[in-house]
Each structure stands twice: as C-alpha cells, then as structure tokens.
Design an enzyme around this catalytic site. Sequence first.
Site, mmCIF file in Angstrom:
data_model
loop_
_atom_site.group_PDB
_atom_site.id
_atom_site.type_symbol
_atom_site.label_atom_id
_atom_site.label_comp_id
_atom_site.label_asym_id
_atom_site.label_seq_id
_atom_site.Cartn_x
_atom_site.Cartn_y
_atom_site.Cartn_z
ATOM 1 N N ARG A 1 0.844 -1.205 0.000
ATOM 2 C CA ARG A 1 0.000 0.000 0.000
ATOM 3 C C ARG A 1 0.876 1.251 0.000
ATOM 4 O O ARG A 1 0.611 2.216 -0.705
ATOM 5 C CB ARG A 1 -0.951 0.006 1.204
ATOM 6 N N TYR B 1 -17.301 18.094 -13.563
ATOM 7 C CA TYR B 1 -17.713 16.696 -13.748
ATOM 8 C C TYR B 1 -18.728 16.296 -12.665
ATOM 9 O O TYR B 1 -18.524 16.587 -11.485
ATOM 10 C CB TYR B 1 -16.466 15.799 -13.697
ATOM 11 N N ASP C 1 -8.375 19.679 -13.234
ATOM 12 C CA ASP C 1 -8.727 18.357 -13.720
ATOM 13 C C ASP C 1 -8.469 18.400 -15.231
ATOM 14 O O ASP C 1 -9.201 19.036 -15.990
ATOM 15 C CB ASP C 1 -10.201 18.061 -13.406
ATOM 16 N N LYS D 1 -9.803 7.523 -18.751
ATOM 17 C CA LYS D 1 -10.114 8.152 -20.033
ATOM 18 C C LYS D 1 -8.875 8.130 -20.951
ATOM 19 O O LYS D 1 -8.359 7.073 -21.214
ATOM 20 C CB LYS D 1 -10.651 9.565 -19.789
HETATM 21 C C1 LIG Z 1 -14.449 10.356 -15.422
HETATM 22 C C2 LIG Z 1 -14.023 11.650 -14.852
HETATM 23 C C3 LIG Z 1 -13.696 11.762 -13.493
HETATM 24 C C4 LIG Z 1 -13.832 10.619 -12.512
HETATM 25 O O1 LIG Z 1 -12.918 9.604 -12.768
HETATM 26 P P1 LIG Z 1 -13.184 8.055 -12.456
HETATM 27 O O2 LIG Z 1 -11.943 7.400 -12.951
HETATM 28 O O3 LIG Z 1 -14.419 7.650 -13.191
HETATM 29 O O4 LIG Z 1 -13.349 7.943 -10.965
HETATM 30 C C5 LIG Z 1 -13.260 12.990 -13.037
HETATM 31 N N1 LIG Z 1 -13.166 14.067 -13.857
HETATM 32 C C6 LIG Z 1 -13.476 13.983 -15.163
HETATM 33 C C7 LIG Z 1 -13.356 15.203 -16.017
HETATM 34 C C8 LIG Z 1 -13.918 12.784 -15.711
HETATM 35 O O5 LIG Z 1 -14.252 12.728 -17.003
#
Ligand SMILES: *Cc1c(COP(=O)(O)O)cnc(C)c1O
Length: 384
Positions: free
Chosen positions: A50, A102, A174, A199
Amino acid sequence: MKFSTYAIHIGNEPNLQPGGSGDVVIPIHLSTTFARKKVNRPTQGLEYSRSGNPTRFALEKNLAALENGKFGFAFSSGLAAITNILFLLQKGDHVVSIDDVYGGTRRLFTQVFAKCGVDFTFADFSNSADLSKFLKPATKIVWMESPTNPLLKIIDIASVSKLARTMKILTVVDNTFASPFFQKPLDLGADIVIHSMTKYIGGHSDAIAGCVMVNDDHLAESFKFLQNAVGAILSPFDSFQILKGIKTLSLRMHTHEENAKKVVGFLSRHSRIKKIYYPGLIYHKGHKIAEKQMSGYAGMVSFELQGNLKTAVKFLESLKLISIAESLGVVESLIEHPASMTHSSVPKKDREKIGLSDTLIRLSVGIEDVEDIIGDLDQALQKI
Ligand SMILES: *Cc1c(COP(=O)(O)O)cnc(C)c1O
C-alpha cells in the site's frame, strides 16, 4: 527527450544491474509485502504494497514526466484522486469550483465533503476577472476543469493560477479532457493536476484509475502520506495496464484530434445540427485561450440537434458502430445523452441554466477510421 519518447521510456527502464533480468516491460509485482534483512531498514525502501509497489512506482515516475512535474501519485479511480486532494482541507475551509464540473466531482463535493464542513461555491469564472467575486478569507482551493464536460468551456488556467497564488490559494486542474499531451497545467502555473486515467491516459476502457501530479515538495509529502493513510491506491495490475496504454498516448491523441476535426467539419455542414461545441472552432467561446494554452483540442465534441428529446433518442438508438455509453477518451467512439445519462442528476431547471438542452449530445471521437465514424453519424442523422 520529447513527449512520445518519455511516454514510452520513463519508468520503463530495463534493470540491467546484476540479478536484474532486463525486461523491457515493467513486471507486475503482486507481492503485498517485502522482506528485509535488517529490522530497521527496508530493502530498497519497499515495506508494504500500500505504501509502495515497484509497478506503481514505475507508473508514478512516468506520470510525473507526462505533466512536466516532479511527482506523480496513482489512485484507484479519478474520484479517489480527487478525494485525496480534498483531504488536504479542514472543516471550515472553502472551495471555489467551476460550475460545469464533472458530475461525480460535484456529487463528492456536495454530498460527502460538505457534510464534513467544507464549504463549496460553484461559479463560472471562465473569464478569470470574475474569480475574485467568489473568493472568501477561508478559500483554500480553486477547482478548474478545462475543457469542461460536456460544454467544453475553457478557463484561462494561467490567469486564474496567478491570481490565486497571490492569495496563497491552491489551484487544481482536472486535465482529463485535454490529456497531458495537449495541455500541461503545471507549466501554466497550477499547483495540482488530476486525471481520470480511465479516459485518455489509459485509453482502452479496461482500467478505472486516477492520478495526481505536483511540483511542490510539501504537497508531494502530503500526497505520499495520504496515499498510504487513506489507502485508495492503484493496484499493480491496473498500474501495468495504464503504463501500457501510455505508450501509445501521443499516437492516439493525434488521431483522436484529427478524427474529431473531420467529424466537426461533417457536422457543421449538416442541416439537422443546430450547434457545435468544440474548442478548435474559431467561434467557440474560449477558442483564443484554448489556442494559447493547449497544443491541440483533443477528441471531445458536443452538439445540439434540431428537434426535441425524441429526436435525440431516435438518433442515438439508430447508431450502429458508435456505442451509447458513458466514459470517454478511449479507442472506441462513445456517445451519450447528458440529459438522461451523465447529467441526469442535475435538475432540469439547472440543466437549462447551464445550457444542457434535451437535444445535446456528447461524442467522444475514437481512433477508428474516420470515414466509418462519419458514415455511422450520417446514416443515423438520416433516420431522424
Ligand atoms: C471520469 C471523470 C472523473 C472521474 O474519474 P473516475 O476514474 O471515473 O473515478 C473525473 N473528472 C473527469 C473530467 C472525468 O471525465
């Protein structure tokens, strides 16, 4: 070294020391614990998986390089990464967040951290001059996404970061929608970058993962502590999957963008399309800033159809190649209807206020042959 080179090599250096096997691909280290010879000295700094794992460390080294950062931290999801950032805060602290954030982030803010006494303001400061209106003495973080989801709004990261810095407020970006290939917020002055690696970074729809990148040593210490204390770490197997995905990140991003531009060209000539949102369009609000802070516009395109909710549903359900699915930034083209899928938890009144109409469609343009993507859109548009 340039991006495509370090995406492949950093963290993946073969171990050519005596006893090393010279693998050109990082092995998946599944061991949960690491034996030591000396009671008070772990072997090569490894104690328990961890707090540190060689496969995850390889990925984290690579991630830091992708954002021109000094440190990278991998978490079990994008939201786990965001959670760890919010754990920097205390009861009474205040966060200003972009309004078009998001959905999952908004839910985490308002339904989890608000209960712990953190205060949130959602505002549109895409014009950075407006930001100071929303700041309070207790403001500790300004939360940005650029481009945003699904309207692809652009925020001037450099101006917002500059203003926040003078007030000792941390800036978080982000960067999921741009990917580190097209935008590097740390270079623009932001303090913390986060990604949902589910993504573009992972890119193959086979791992849920998140990360945080920073330059500051104190912030890095905090994340190292939190990663171990909270325990929302990325597994060795998923670390391997993401490292593998990153090797083709630059190739994929080139094709995502090239395909998206052709799709935008097709849509803009089509009579059933009412409006297109793409930061690469000269008339897109924020295009000038996007041009300045991004080296490309990636593969996310949103558009409104002429018609109503029924038209949108008919169009989506007529598609044959493009899957109706949440998620984005992956090799296969994915399409979704924000009003009934990703943003259905936003009340209709609020959706309308932000501009999320019932005919708005969000398309994540994949890297299939673009003629097949356009062909599928074309045949579905003929059915409405
Ligand atoms: C999908 C997404 C998240 C969350 O991520 P996960 O891997 O699904 O927990 C956060 N910010 C944006 C812009 C996203 O597209």
